[in-house]
Design a protein around this motif. Sequence first.
Motif, PDB file in Angstrom:
ATOM      1  N   SER A  36       0.853  -1.201   0.000  1.00 11.93           N
ATOM      2  CA  SER A  36       0.000   0.000   0.000  1.00 11.93           C
ATOM      3  C   SER A  36       0.878   1.236   0.000  1.00 11.93           C
ATOM      4  CB  SER A  36      -0.880   0.046   1.251  1.00 11.93           C
ATOM      5  OG  SER A  36      -1.601  -1.141   1.377  1.00 11.93           O
ATOM      6  N   TYR A  37       0.467   2.230  -0.761  1.00 10.46           N
ATOM      7  CA  TYR A  37       1.108   3.540  -0.719  1.00 10.46           C
ATOM      8  C   TYR A  37       0.043   4.528  -0.285  1.00 10.46           C
ATOM      9  CZ  TYR A  37       4.981   1.654  -3.509  1.00 10.46           C
ATOM     10  OH  TYR A  37       6.057   0.932  -3.979  1.00 10.46           O
ATOM     11  N   GLY A  38       0.191   5.052   0.917  1.00 13.48           N
ATOM     12  CA  GLY A  38      -0.764   6.057   1.404  1.00 13.48           C
ATOM     13  C   GLY A  38      -2.204   5.590   1.332  1.00 13.48           C
ATOM     14  N   GLY A  39      -2.460   4.366   1.735  1.00 15.41           N
ATOM     15  CA  GLY A  39      -3.826   3.858   1.775  1.00 15.41           C
ATOM     16  C   GLY A  39      -4.296   3.257   0.457  1.00 15.41           C
ATOM     17  N   ARG A  40      -3.517   3.449  -0.621  1.00 18.03           N
ATOM     18  CA  ARG A  40      -3.920   2.872  -1.907  1.00 18.03           C
ATOM     19  C   ARG A  40      -3.088   1.624  -2.168  1.00 18.03           C
ATOM     20  NH1 ARG A  40      -2.273   2.786  -6.943  1.00 18.03           N
ATOM     21  NH2 ARG A  40      -3.843   2.514  -8.553  1.00 18.03           N
ATOM     22  N   GLU A  41      -3.780   0.517  -2.484  1.00 19.41           N
ATOM     23  CA  GLU A  41      -3.061  -0.746  -2.692  1.00 19.41           C
ATOM     24  C   GLU A  41      -2.554  -0.862  -4.128  1.00 19.41           C
ATOM     25  OE1 GLU A  41      -5.466  -4.044  -1.408  1.00 19.41           O
ATOM     26  OE2 GLU A  41      -4.886  -3.761   0.680  1.00 19.41           O
ATOM     27  N   ALA A  42      -1.222  -0.827  -4.298  1.00 14.74           N
ATOM     28  CA  ALA A  42      -0.623  -1.006  -5.626  1.00 14.74           C
ATOM     29  C   ALA A  42      -0.547  -2.492  -5.953  1.00 14.74           C
ATOM     30  CB  ALA A  42       0.764  -0.394  -5.670  1.00 14.74           C
ATOM     31  N   VAL A  43      -0.383  -3.333  -4.927  1.00 16.54           N
ATOM     32  CA  VAL A  43      -0.362  -4.797  -5.077  1.00 16.54           C
ATOM     33  C   VAL A  43      -1.347  -5.344  -4.050  1.00 16.54           C
ATOM     34  CG1 VAL A  43       1.069  -6.867  -4.842  1.00 16.54           C
ATOM     35  CG2 VAL A  43       2.015  -4.832  -5.943  1.00 16.54           C
ATOM     36  N   GLY A  60       1.715  -7.418 -17.797  1.00 22.69           N
ATOM     37  CA  GLY A  60       0.652  -6.492 -17.418  1.00 22.69           C
ATOM     38  C   GLY A  60       0.908  -5.116 -17.982  1.00 22.69           C
ATOM     39  N   PRO A  61      -0.137  -4.284 -18.049  1.00 23.46           N
ATOM     40  CA  PRO A  61       0.023  -2.937 -18.610  1.00 23.46           C
ATOM     41  C   PRO A  61       0.745  -2.020 -17.627  1.00 23.46           C
ATOM     42  CG  PRO A  61      -2.208  -3.233 -17.804  1.00 23.46           C
ATOM     43  CD  PRO A  61      -1.500  -4.538 -17.600  1.00 23.46           C
ATOM     44  N   ASN A  62       1.038  -0.807 -18.068  1.00 21.84           N
ATOM     45  CA  ASN A  62       1.674   0.172 -17.181  1.00 21.84           C
ATOM     46  C   ASN A  62       0.817   0.365 -15.935  1.00 21.84           C
ATOM     47  OD1 ASN A  62       3.723   0.580 -18.966  1.00 21.84           O
ATOM     48  ND2 ASN A  62       2.836   2.414 -19.875  1.00 21.84           N
ATOM     49  N   GLY A  63       1.482   0.411 -14.788  1.00 23.55           N
ATOM     50  CA  GLY A  63       0.776   0.685 -13.543  1.00 23.55           C
ATOM     51  C   GLY A  63       0.104  -0.524 -12.922  1.00 23.55           C
ATOM     52  N   ALA A  64       0.303  -1.732 -13.510  1.00 24.47           N
ATOM     53  CA  ALA A  64      -0.382  -2.932 -13.001  1.00 24.47           C
ATOM     54  C   ALA A  64       0.173  -3.396 -11.658  1.00 24.47           C
ATOM     55  CB  ALA A  64      -0.265  -4.068 -14.023  1.00 24.47           C
ATOM     56  N   GLY A  65       1.415  -2.999 -11.357  1.00 29.14           N
ATOM     57  CA  GLY A  65       2.020  -3.432 -10.093  1.00 29.14           C
ATOM     58  C   GLY A  65       3.224  -4.340 -10.282  1.00 29.14           C
ATOM     59  N   LYS A  66       3.740  -4.417 -11.494  1.00 26.19           N
ATOM     60  CA  LYS A  66       4.854  -5.335 -11.787  1.00 26.19           C
ATOM     61  C   LYS A  66       6.132  -4.901 -11.059  1.00 26.19           C
ATOM     62  CE  LYS A  66       4.695  -4.581 -16.281  1.00 26.19           C
ATOM     63  NZ  LYS A  66       3.660  -3.533 -16.376  1.00 26.19           N
ATOM     64  N   THR A  67       6.510  -3.634 -11.252  1.00 26.71           N
ATOM     65  CA  THR A  67       7.754  -3.161 -10.634  1.00 26.71           C
ATOM     66  C   THR A  67       7.649  -3.218  -9.116  1.00 26.71           C
ATOM     67  OG1 THR A  67       8.157  -1.727 -12.515  1.00 26.71           O
ATOM     68  CG2 THR A  67       9.362  -1.199 -10.506  1.00 26.71           C
ATOM     69  N   THR A  68       6.520  -2.823  -8.583  1.00 34.03           N
ATOM     70  CA  THR A  68       6.331  -2.849  -7.135  1.00 34.03           C
ATOM     71  C   THR A  68       6.518  -4.269  -6.613  1.00 34.03           C
ATOM     72  OG1 THR A  68       4.761  -1.031  -7.339  1.00 34.03           O
ATOM     73  CG2 THR A  68       4.715  -2.271  -5.274  1.00 34.03           C
ATOM     74  N   THR A  69       5.976  -5.254  -7.312  1.00 31.13           N
ATOM     75  CA  THR A  69       6.114  -6.642  -6.869  1.00 31.13           C
ATOM     76  C   THR A  69       7.573  -7.084  -6.922  1.00 31.13           C
ATOM     77  OG1 THR A  69       3.921  -7.129  -7.699  1.00 31.13           O
ATOM     78  CG2 THR A  69       5.319  -9.026  -7.259  1.00 31.13           C
TER      79      THR A  69
HETATM   80  N1  LIG Z   1       6.561   4.907  -4.435  1.00 34.29           N
HETATM   81  C1  LIG Z   1       5.282   4.958  -4.808  1.00 34.29           C
HETATM   82  N2  LIG Z   1       4.428   5.797  -4.187  1.00 34.29           N
HETATM   83  C2  LIG Z   1       3.121   5.851  -4.555  1.00 34.29           C
HETATM   84  N3  LIG Z   1       2.570   5.091  -5.529  1.00 34.29           N
HETATM   85  C3  LIG Z   1       3.381   4.250  -6.178  1.00 34.29           C
HETATM   86  C4  LIG Z   1       4.769   4.129  -5.864  1.00 34.29           C
HETATM   87  N4  LIG Z   1       5.308   3.183  -6.676  1.00 34.29           N
HETATM   88  C5  LIG Z   1       4.304   2.746  -7.476  1.00 34.29           C
HETATM   89  N5  LIG Z   1       3.160   3.379  -7.174  1.00 34.29           N
HETATM   90  C6  LIG Z   1       1.852   3.155  -7.816  1.00 34.29           C
HETATM   91  O1  LIG Z   1       1.588   1.777  -7.773  1.00 34.29           O
HETATM   92  C7  LIG Z   1       0.958   1.334  -8.978  1.00 34.29           C
HETATM   93  C8  LIG Z   1       1.764   0.214  -9.594  1.00 34.29           C
HETATM   94  O2  LIG Z   1       2.997   0.754 -10.089  1.00 34.29           O
HETATM   95  P1  LIG Z   1       4.154  -0.156 -10.712  1.00 34.29           P
HETATM   96  O3  LIG Z   1       5.299   0.744 -11.054  1.00 34.29           O
HETATM   97  O4  LIG Z   1       4.400  -1.293  -9.833  1.00 34.29           O
HETATM   98  O5  LIG Z   1       3.455  -0.665 -12.035  1.00 34.29           O
HETATM   99  P2  LIG Z   1       4.096  -1.421 -13.268  1.00 34.29           P
HETATM  100  O6  LIG Z   1       3.168  -2.520 -13.611  1.00 34.29           O
HETATM  101  O7  LIG Z   1       5.496  -1.769 -12.981  1.00 34.29           O
HETATM  102  O8  LIG Z   1       4.051  -0.330 -14.414  1.00 34.29           O
HETATM  103  P3  LIG Z   1       5.257   0.421 -15.133  1.00 34.29           P
HETATM  104  O9  LIG Z   1       5.790  -0.538 -16.131  1.00 34.29           O
HETATM  105  O10 LIG Z   1       4.574   1.605 -15.740  1.00 34.29           O
HETATM  106  O11 LIG Z   1       6.237   0.796 -14.051  1.00 34.29           O
HETATM  107  C9  LIG Z   1       0.842   2.561  -9.866  1.00 34.29           C
HETATM  108  O12 LIG Z   1      -0.452   3.094  -9.708  1.00 34.29           O
HETATM  109  C10 LIG Z   1       1.879   3.489  -9.304  1.00 34.29           C
HETATM  110  O13 LIG Z   1       1.528   4.832  -9.524  1.00 34.29           O
END
Ligand SMILES: Nc1ncnc2c1ncn2[C@@H]1O[C@H](COP(=O)(O)OP(=O)(O)OP(=O)(O)O)[C@@H](O)[C@H]1O
Length: 343
Positions: A36-43, A60-69
Amino acid sequence: MFGAGQRAVRRPQPAGAPPDAPVVPPAVRARGVVKSYGGREAVRGIDLTVAQGETFAFLGPNGAGKTTTIRMLCTLAAPSAGSIEIAGHDTRTAPRQVRRSLGLVFQETTLDPELTAEENLRFHADLYALPAAGLGERIDAMLGLLGLRERRSSLVRTFSGGMQRRLEIARGLMHRPRLLFLDEPTIGLDPQTRAQVWTHLAEVRRREGTTVFLTTHYLDEAEQCDRIAIIDEGRIVAEGSPDALKAVIGSDRVLLRTDDDEAAAALLRGRFGLEPAVADDGITVRVPDGARLVPMVCAGLDVAVYEVVVSRPSLDDVFLHFTGRGIRDDRPAGGTSEAGGGS
Ligand SMILES: Nc1ncnc2c1ncn2[C@@H]1O[C@H](COP(=O)(O)OP(=O)(O)OP(=O)(O)O)[C@@H](O)[C@H]1O
């Protein structure tokens, strides 16, 4: 064989297995992982198991949560909930062992442009405190593996994007990790350079036996992997081999362009019992065997047929089926599409 930092655990054996055979832990085991980032679940609660030696894609598309995972899997970010084991080591309690057993190639370059290719690899070897004995051979082998031997003494700032990415991969492999994470390894590269990177990755798998975990939004790259997890809006919506995922769709897509699409669609419904979808680019029907349908339709329709295209299920269809939209489609989840779920 166990690589640096890995350990074998003994667990109850299946019937017939030698009593003391060690059970190799999976390369990745994640359970209920949330970020979660500030109450919003990225994963939002990911369960994942990747076997040793597999090539696994997070699609997955941009913003799906791949990098975060991936950042959580390699200890660069702490999960808000859930647990992760890499080669049997818990990322929370044994982060040093986890880091030693993995290599990382991120989207942003970590190479020093003012050093040569060889100097960059030596710098990495110093960071990992690799023994001096055999280091020259390892550098030579990695430069050779990634097709960069001739450029070992060139400054990295003179390298093309594709060469830099290959050097990043060579760098990530220097310490013989059993697991290599690649975050969008070919992003920003032209198609020919992307194909080259993949040829080298196949060689890495063959020669080093490395487990490869990559993120991508390119369907053709996911297609080359042993298994894929489709991630959308922070959740894994499907997982399996490319063939198994396509088998879920289980039907061919037949696109017809006719003189009168509305009339043709009515005939397809009435005479053939099909459920056609009419759109600007023609009529689409899904059938188990498109090749058998085509001659019957061409003979049985009373309107002129200009074009017939039969397509086997693709990963694009799979993505559409599980998420309700195409992977290059930026509409929010839940939007409708012409193929309407595809099955
Ligand atoms: N440090 C952070 N603080 C707040 N929100 C974040 C942070 N890192 C990622 N997010 C949010 O989490 C969600 C997932 O992001 P993430 O980068 O994991 O996606 P992704 O699938 O890797 O896409 P991309 O290829 O565009 O990076 C997005 O909505 C992103 O804005």
